[in-house]
Scaffold this active site. Sequence first.
Site, PDB file in Angstrom:
ATOM      1  N   CYS A   1     -10.576  -2.947  -1.271  1.00 44.16           N
ATOM      2  CA  CYS A   1     -10.456  -1.711  -0.474  1.00 44.16           C
ATOM      3  C   CYS A   1     -10.368  -0.452  -1.338  1.00 44.16           C
ATOM      4  O   CYS A   1     -10.389   0.659  -0.819  1.00 44.16           O
ATOM      5  CB  CYS A   1      -9.264  -1.798   0.459  1.00 44.16           C
ATOM      6  SG  CYS A   1      -9.441  -3.130   1.653  1.00 44.16           S
TER       7      CYS A   1
ATOM      8  N   HIS B   1      -7.071   5.274   2.080  1.00 48.12           N
ATOM      9  CA  HIS B   1      -7.683   4.051   2.614  1.00 48.12           C
ATOM     10  C   HIS B   1      -6.979   3.719   3.928  1.00 48.12           C
ATOM     11  O   HIS B   1      -5.749   3.707   4.008  1.00 48.12           O
ATOM     12  CB  HIS B   1      -7.512   2.916   1.609  1.00 48.12           C
ATOM     13  CG  HIS B   1      -7.744   1.568   2.215  1.00 48.12           C
ATOM     14  ND1 HIS B   1      -8.881   1.275   2.925  1.00 48.12           N
ATOM     15  CD2 HIS B   1      -6.961   0.447   2.251  1.00 48.12           C
ATOM     16  CE1 HIS B   1      -8.812   0.033   3.372  1.00 48.12           C
ATOM     17  NE2 HIS B   1      -7.653  -0.493   2.971  1.00 48.12           N
TER      18      HIS B   1
ATOM     19  N   ASN C   1      -9.305  -1.344   9.793  1.00 48.33           N
ATOM     20  CA  ASN C   1      -9.431  -1.301   8.332  1.00 48.33           C
ATOM     21  C   ASN C   1     -10.839  -1.788   7.974  1.00 48.33           C
ATOM     22  O   ASN C   1     -11.164  -2.952   8.180  1.00 48.33           O
ATOM     23  CB  ASN C   1      -8.350  -2.210   7.728  1.00 48.33           C
ATOM     24  CG  ASN C   1      -8.404  -2.285   6.207  1.00 48.33           C
ATOM     25  OD1 ASN C   1      -9.436  -1.968   5.593  1.00 48.33           O
ATOM     26  ND2 ASN C   1      -7.319  -2.705   5.596  1.00 48.33           N
TER      27      ASN C   1
HETATM   28  O1  UT7 Z   1      -6.627  -3.180   2.895  1.00 47.23           O
HETATM   29  C1  UT7 Z   1      -5.559  -3.969   2.467  1.00 47.23           C
HETATM   30  C2  UT7 Z   1      -4.388  -3.503   3.121  1.00 47.23           C
HETATM   31  N1  UT7 Z   1      -3.675  -4.492   3.871  1.00 47.23           N
HETATM   32  C3  UT7 Z   1      -2.913  -4.102   4.861  1.00 47.23           C
HETATM   33  O2  UT7 Z   1      -2.890  -2.976   5.197  1.00 47.23           O
HETATM   34  C4  UT7 Z   1      -2.002  -5.082   5.499  1.00 47.23           C
HETATM   35  C5  UT7 Z   1      -0.610  -4.736   5.194  1.00 47.23           C
HETATM   36  N2  UT7 Z   1       0.329  -5.443   6.061  1.00 47.23           N
HETATM   37  C6  UT7 Z   1       0.447  -5.130   7.359  1.00 47.23           C
HETATM   38  O3  UT7 Z   1      -0.207  -4.274   7.882  1.00 47.23           O
HETATM   39  C7  UT7 Z   1       1.492  -5.867   8.127  1.00 47.23           C
HETATM   40  O4  UT7 Z   1       2.251  -6.678   7.254  1.00 47.23           O
HETATM   41  C8  UT7 Z   1       0.888  -6.726   9.242  1.00 47.23           C
HETATM   42  C9  UT7 Z   1       0.293  -5.857  10.323  1.00 47.23           C
HETATM   43  C10 UT7 Z   1      -0.163  -7.673   8.671  1.00 47.23           C
HETATM   44  C11 UT7 Z   1       1.995  -7.562   9.888  1.00 47.23           C
HETATM   45  O5  UT7 Z   1       3.009  -6.694  10.346  1.00 47.23           O
HETATM   46  P1  UT7 Z   1       4.530  -6.997   9.979  1.00 47.23           P
HETATM   47  O6  UT7 Z   1       5.345  -5.978  10.673  1.00 47.23           O
HETATM   48  O7  UT7 Z   1       4.636  -7.077   8.497  1.00 47.23           O
HETATM   49  O8  UT7 Z   1       4.758  -8.386  10.679  1.00 47.23           O
HETATM   50  P2  UT7 Z   1       5.202  -9.763  10.007  1.00 47.23           P
HETATM   51  O9  UT7 Z   1       4.142 -10.330   9.133  1.00 47.23           O
HETATM   52  O10 UT7 Z   1       6.593  -9.628   9.466  1.00 47.23           O
HETATM   53  O11 UT7 Z   1       5.288 -10.667  11.287  1.00 47.23           O
HETATM   54  C12 UT7 Z   1       6.292 -10.460  12.279  1.00 47.23           C
HETATM   55  C13 UT7 Z   1       6.063 -11.474  13.377  1.00 47.23           C
HETATM   56  C14 UT7 Z   1       5.868 -12.897  12.846  1.00 47.23           C
HETATM   57  O12 UT7 Z   1       6.488 -13.779  13.741  1.00 47.23           O
HETATM   58  P3  UT7 Z   1       7.932 -14.395  13.402  1.00 47.23           P
HETATM   59  O13 UT7 Z   1       7.755 -15.124  12.093  1.00 47.23           O
HETATM   60  O14 UT7 Z   1       8.850 -13.213  13.293  1.00 47.23           O
HETATM   61  O15 UT7 Z   1       8.189 -15.286  14.565  1.00 47.23           O
HETATM   62  C15 UT7 Z   1       4.371 -13.087  12.889  1.00 47.23           C
HETATM   63  O16 UT7 Z   1       4.010 -14.433  13.039  1.00 47.23           O
HETATM   64  O17 UT7 Z   1       4.853 -11.150  14.072  1.00 47.23           O
HETATM   65  C16 UT7 Z   1       4.013 -12.304  14.116  1.00 47.23           C
HETATM   66  N3  UT7 Z   1       2.628 -11.866  14.147  1.00 47.23           N
HETATM   67  C17 UT7 Z   1       2.042 -11.481  15.276  1.00 47.23           C
HETATM   68  N4  UT7 Z   1       2.491 -11.365  16.539  1.00 47.23           N
HETATM   69  C18 UT7 Z   1       1.654 -10.923  17.471  1.00 47.23           C
HETATM   70  C19 UT7 Z   1       1.741 -11.761  13.131  1.00 47.23           C
HETATM   71  N5  UT7 Z   1       0.567 -11.300  13.597  1.00 47.23           N
HETATM   72  C20 UT7 Z   1       0.732 -11.114  14.917  1.00 47.23           C
HETATM   73  C21 UT7 Z   1      -0.109 -10.656  15.941  1.00 47.23           C
HETATM   74  N6  UT7 Z   1       0.392 -10.570  17.190  1.00 47.23           N
HETATM   75  N7  UT7 Z   1      -1.386 -10.273  15.713  1.00 47.23           N
END
Ligand code: UT7
Length: 349
Positions: A120, A262, A292
């Site tokens: 990216c 980005h 993204n």
């Molecule tokens: O270009 C490279 C740049 N990359 C990025 O920008 C990604 C950077 N990271 C993020 O944007 C975030 O970490 C995410 C959007 C990927 C995830 O958000 P988060 O607030 O960090 O959530 P998390 O990974 O801590 O997940 C929280 C909960 C989990 O469930 P449990 O373990 O708490 O039961 C996940 O399994 O949310 C769950 N989860 C979802 N729930 C509903 C993960 N994806 C989803 C989803 N819908 N799509």
Amino acid sequence: MPRTNPGPPAPAAVLCGLGGWVPPRVVTNDELAARLDTDDTWIRTRTGIRTRHVAEPGQATSDLAVEAGRLALRSAGGVSADAVIVTTTTPDRPCPATAPVVASRLGLAGAAAFDIGAVCTGFVYGLATAAGLITSGVAERVLLIGADTYSTIVDPLDRTNAIIFGDGAGAVVLRAGDPDEPGAVGHFELGSDGAHEDLITVAAGGSRRRATAVETTHAERHFAMRGKEVYRHAVTRMAASARTTLDQAGWKIGDVDHFVPHQANLRILHSVADELGLPRERCVANVDTVGNTGAASIPLALADAVGRQHISVGDRLLLTAFGGGLTWGSCLLTWPELADPPQPERTTP
Ligand code: UT7
């Protein structure tokens, strides 16, 4: 020994064309929620994304790149280019590079053409490379295209990544010019930290885990990201890169009219702006409509903001990217007058 005849000053690379293109098919959060265990509210609150554009089956990265490249050349006044760079994580094939195909389809056969891979961060790395070609006298005019079709590497059943990524292409034209004129790109800051190679990866398909190996798993053949760790790195690395670049140039944060990061995730963009002490309104964002789009995200955000006349001639811009590798980078420029600026309808069909 002092140089008595320094000769003419080295040319600068000056941005003179811009174009962005996304495939027509729009995928809403509700459409994703119909097949994945997710919902519109979760996606919007965690990422700020409402829609993304997705390529049709058979539509390749070069197809998107050609559209954006054509628009950028038109916006520069219908010019040609003697070098074409495509920066992408999703090339048409592992071999050959995508850029020669794109150059040929744009009527630029004979131009130098090669790909850059910095995930990216590719667009900022590409800007620095294009500037190097121009300042060294190797090229007079460079077409730089950031293009990605993440839909071809993200597992459609992976709810974490399928909601984030979209397909698109953005392009700029750079020409030889004067360091003091609007559009001159620089200062640059580029960096990497390969110790974190596993945070964002497609594990199989290269020389380490060969595509021909029968034992590669479904997961290894798809894009994987450790979201939470990536999030933390993205905020700290982007803020640090932006600060270093501003310091090098002697700019204060108040000198920045538009921060064009980005488009990773709206929360990340706002956290970086907060870290920098920059009002969030100065953060250019179109992640809500396109998601993204990897290497395409900065030029697509630029094309969208210029098309809406949100960015005007003379505005001072800070571009900052972050991506797999890990890689990061920043660049400054003052927005120039373009012969034929992007129109909103050309960016989002
Ligand atoms: O270009 C490279 C740049 N990359 C990025 O920008 C990604 C950077 N990271 C993020 O944007 C975030 O970490 C995410 C959007 C990927 C995830 O958000 P988060 O607030 O960090 O959530 P998390 O990974 O801590 O997940 C929280 C909960 C989990 O469930 P449990 O373990 O708490 O039961 C996940 O399994 O949310 C769950 N989860 C979802 N729930 C509903 C993960 N994806 C989803 C989803 N819908 N799509």
